[in-house]
Design an enzyme around this catalytic site. Structure first.
Site, PDB file in Angstrom:
ATOM      1  N   THR A   1       0.803  -1.230   0.000  1.00 45.21           N
ATOM      2  CA  THR A   1       0.000   0.000   0.000  1.00 45.21           C
ATOM      3  C   THR A   1       0.833   1.276   0.000  1.00 45.21           C
ATOM      4  O   THR A   1       0.273   2.366   0.060  1.00 45.21           O
ATOM      5  CB  THR A   1      -0.925   0.032   1.234  1.00 45.21           C
ATOM      6  OG1 THR A   1      -0.136  -0.095   2.418  1.00 45.21           O
ATOM      7  CG2 THR A   1      -1.944  -1.085   1.180  1.00 45.21           C
ATOM      8  N   ARG A   2       2.161   1.154  -0.049  1.00 45.72           N
ATOM      9  CA  ARG A   2       3.049   2.324   0.065  1.00 45.72           C
ATOM     10  C   ARG A   2       2.743   3.085   1.358  1.00 45.72           C
ATOM     11  O   ARG A   2       2.411   4.271   1.360  1.00 45.72           O
ATOM     12  CB  ARG A   2       2.918   3.246  -1.149  1.00 45.72           C
ATOM     13  CG  ARG A   2       3.450   2.673  -2.436  1.00 45.72           C
ATOM     14  CD  ARG A   2       3.335   3.651  -3.595  1.00 45.72           C
ATOM     15  NE  ARG A   2       4.150   4.824  -3.383  1.00 45.72           N
ATOM     16  CZ  ARG A   2       5.426   4.954  -3.778  1.00 45.72           C
ATOM     17  NH1 ARG A   2       6.032   3.959  -4.404  1.00 45.72           N
ATOM     18  NH2 ARG A   2       6.092   6.061  -3.559  1.00 45.72           N
TER      19      ARG A   2
ATOM     20  N   TYR B   1      -5.166  14.362   7.706  1.00 41.93           N
ATOM     21  CA  TYR B   1      -6.036  13.245   8.093  1.00 41.93           C
ATOM     22  C   TYR B   1      -7.363  13.819   8.559  1.00 41.93           C
ATOM     23  O   TYR B   1      -7.392  14.672   9.442  1.00 41.93           O
ATOM     24  CB  TYR B   1      -5.383  12.506   9.261  1.00 41.93           C
ATOM     25  CG  TYR B   1      -5.396  11.004   9.203  1.00 41.93           C
ATOM     26  CD1 TYR B   1      -6.552  10.293   9.488  1.00 41.93           C
ATOM     27  CD2 TYR B   1      -4.241  10.290   8.900  1.00 41.93           C
ATOM     28  CE1 TYR B   1      -6.560   8.910   9.478  1.00 41.93           C
ATOM     29  CE2 TYR B   1      -4.235   8.904   8.874  1.00 41.93           C
ATOM     30  CZ  TYR B   1      -5.406   8.225   9.169  1.00 41.93           C
ATOM     31  OH  TYR B   1      -5.407   6.849   9.156  1.00 41.93           O
TER      32      TYR B   1
END
Length: 612
Positions: free
Chosen positions: A259-260, A525
């Site tokens: 997923t890096r 986020y």
């Protein structure tokens, strides 16, 4: 080209200092249901619940807030979402009946001949049918899955994986690699229209450290090792990997690569692409032998055309199974120090983080919470003693009356500093606080910094509590240039507010934090929660709001994802993110490395889209 196993033997007998493969009892065992929740996040013995006094408490002793009542958080939930604790949704029990596996007698016999552990048990299959998106957890609690794997296999080494992939090609089956199961992009779930046999290849038993090279600060691990296990094995050796995503208790090394991924301490140790030196992946190109994608030399850098390691990084299980990874490691830091800074508002905090990044004095971790998240975080503490109440009141008076900060605007940055020399850490600390002072920030103490850092690991447990009381919650992230960060945060929040109002949602929560900083930008986020009492199709409604929030992110110059990946939930945006040439290159790579479409996960480019 020398294979990785041949080079391992060379290293083991050469002049470098190395150990025999290290085996241990994993924190996430083969029988996951013995330790982990079947329908929620994390450990069975940990989580938020409402006691008989209608007060939220956190159970278990794995985390600092364990076995404590949380009266302030209880009141926050009541005020924010109009929660009535007497009206609790009853979650369904662990199912006893599961879809019949699509599994021929001939294929089952071939699997038995591999001499690899397998299971057709319904619970084993269900555990590996999902990750941790809101939709998946909601279905576990209140619904059911259209499609789950037909059989689970547990390979123990690279050679076992080769056998499984060869068999998949021979019998026309699908193989979905499964690591820690923490995906938040629906990457692990089975495409519902897939009628071939689906094998879940669980890498959890491929969890050994194969060797440690102390001279060159390298480690070779199998891909199924869980993050906290990797650290637990490295620390007695005097080393650390330093990669610490929020999910590191449960996520696997192979998942990080696929997923890096990015970790909270990336400023010191780098993202996963900075840590990886070499890896190998068993592809779906099943000539004799199966084609394994790996570089031949173990060197710090090479100029040999395109770096095909980046085909593996971010491949999300669509091209093959990652089996072995060589990583950089570092000696354990001698000094670990936490800190925190209160800023008068989010604008000043972002500007301070920008200058800290510009001056290259970032600590291992620096994260900035907006006011909404700060106020919620303040409630995640037990009831104060009399002396504690006085101290808390004095702090509040100092910040609001003496410094003139507005309680509904202030935000907080938490710091984690690591180093080998106390003087160097102190110098870094002084630089950071000097910059913070320039933007009106004031130090808020080590205890607040450590508490804020450690609370990261319990945030994911909140969603399970919310689902029991008509609250849906999820997080999503992006990366954005510095000059667009503030407008992106403002516009996404505004877009969510408008959408909630248009859909008749009166009670909702939207907050953000800057979690990673770079020279040219930062990671942001978002946390979004809505009260879904009285709303038809609540999950579809929530996903529609998140979808438009993602559109707003892209319109404001943000990326499709910073570290969660694309999966299925963001697949509709993938062509826009990489362009026509990028999609063509990916399709060509897929066709070459997986011509039989063995790894038919449906991630990134697929007709399987988010349901809106």
């Amino acid at each position: 080209m020398a294979s990785m196993s041949e080079q391992k033997q060379h290293k083991m007998t050469g002049e470098t200092s190395a150990n025999e493969p290290i085996e241990f009892e994993s924190a996430v065992p083969k029988i996951r249901q013995e330790l982990l929740r079947w329908n929620g996040w994390g450990y069975k013995d940990s989580g938020f619940c409402v006691n008989d006094k209608n007060v939220i408490e956190f159970t278990g002793d794995r985390y600092p807030i364990g076995n404590r009542e949380l009266p302030y958080f209880t009141k926050w939930c009541e005020k924010t979402f109009d929660v009535t604790w007497e009206l609790k949704n009853s979650c369904q029990n662990l199912p006893k009946h599961f879809p019949e596996p699509i599994l021929s007698a001939e294929l089952l016999e071939a699997i038995k001949e591999l001499a690899i552990d397998y299971s057709t048990d319904g619970v084993d299959r269900l555990f590996r049918a999902h990750g941790h998106t809101l939709r998946e957890i909601y279905l576990l609690k209140y619904g059911s899955f259209q499609r789950i794997p037909d059989i689970v296999l547990w390979p123990k080494c690279h050679e076992d994986v080769v056998k499984i992939v060869n068999m998949c090609a021979r019998y026309g089956t699908v193989c979905i690699p499964f690591g820690g199961g923490t995906s938040v992009s629906r990457a692990a779930c089975c495409p519902p229209d897939e009628r071939r046999t689906i094998i879940s290849l669980d890498t959890s038993q491929m969890n050994r450290i194969l060797w440690i090279d102390r001279d060159n600060l390298l480690i070779c691990c199998e891909s199924g090792i869980i993050g906290q296990d990797l650290e637990r094995m490295l620390r007695p050796q005097g080393f650390t990997c330093g990669h610490e995503p929020d999910s590191y208790e449960f996520s696997s090394l192979g998942g990080w690569v696929a997923t890096r991924a990015s970790g909270m301490k990336k400023n010191t140790y780098g993202n996963i692409e900075d840590l990886v030196v070499r890896m190998r992946m068993v592809t779906g190109r099943t000539e004799d032998p199966v084609i394994t994608l790996e570089r031949g030399s173990l060197v710090p850098r090479a100029s040999c055309g395109p770096d095909f390691d980046h085909v593996i990084l971010g491949s999300e299980g669509t091209l093959g199974v990652i089996t072995d990874i060589v990583l950089k490691i570092r000696p354990l830091p001698r000094i670990v120090k936490y800190g925190s800074i209160v800023f008068p508002h989010f604008l000043s905090g972002v500007r301070a983080l920008r200058e800290i990044a510009k001056e290259r004095c970032q600590p291992a971790s620096i994260r900035l919470m907006d006011n909404e998240q700060f106020q919620m975080g303040q409630t995640l503490r037990p009831e104060s003693s009399w002396g504690g109440l006085i101290l808390q009141g004095l702090k509040h008076i100092y910040v609001t009356r003496i410094k003139g900060f507005q309680w509904d605007q202030i935000c907080v940055a938490t710091l984690l500093m690591e180093g080998d020399v106390a003087a160097d850490v102190a110098t870094q600390e002084r630089k950071i606080y000097k910059i913070a002072d320039k933007y009106g920030g004031i130090p808020a103490g080590e205890a607040n910094g450590e508490r804020g850092y450690m609370l990261t690991f319990v945030i994911a447990y909140i969603r399970d509590l919310g689902l029991e009381f008509n609250v849906l919650a999820e997080s999503f992230e992006t990366s954005v240039p510095w000059n667009r960060a503030l407008s992106l945060c403002r516009n996404v929040k505004s877009r969510v507010a408008r959408d909630c109002k248009a859909r008749g949602i009166r009670k909702y929560f939207i907050s953000c934090r800057v979690t990673q900083t770079y020279d040219e930008g930062c990671c942001v986020y978002f946390y979004l929660a809505i009260s879904y009492a009285g709303i038809e199709n609540p999950v579809e409604t929530y996903e529609a709001i998140e979808h438009t929030a993602r559109e707003e992110i892209l319109a404001n110059g943000g990326s499709l994802s910073h570290h969660h990946g694309v999966g299925k939930i963001r697949a509709s945006f993938y062509p826009e993110a990489v362009g026509e040439a990028g999609v063509s290159l990916y399709r060509a790579t897929k066709a070459h490395l997986d011509p039989h479409n063995i790894f038919a996960t449906g991630n990134m480019i697929s007709e399987y889209k988010s349901k809106l």
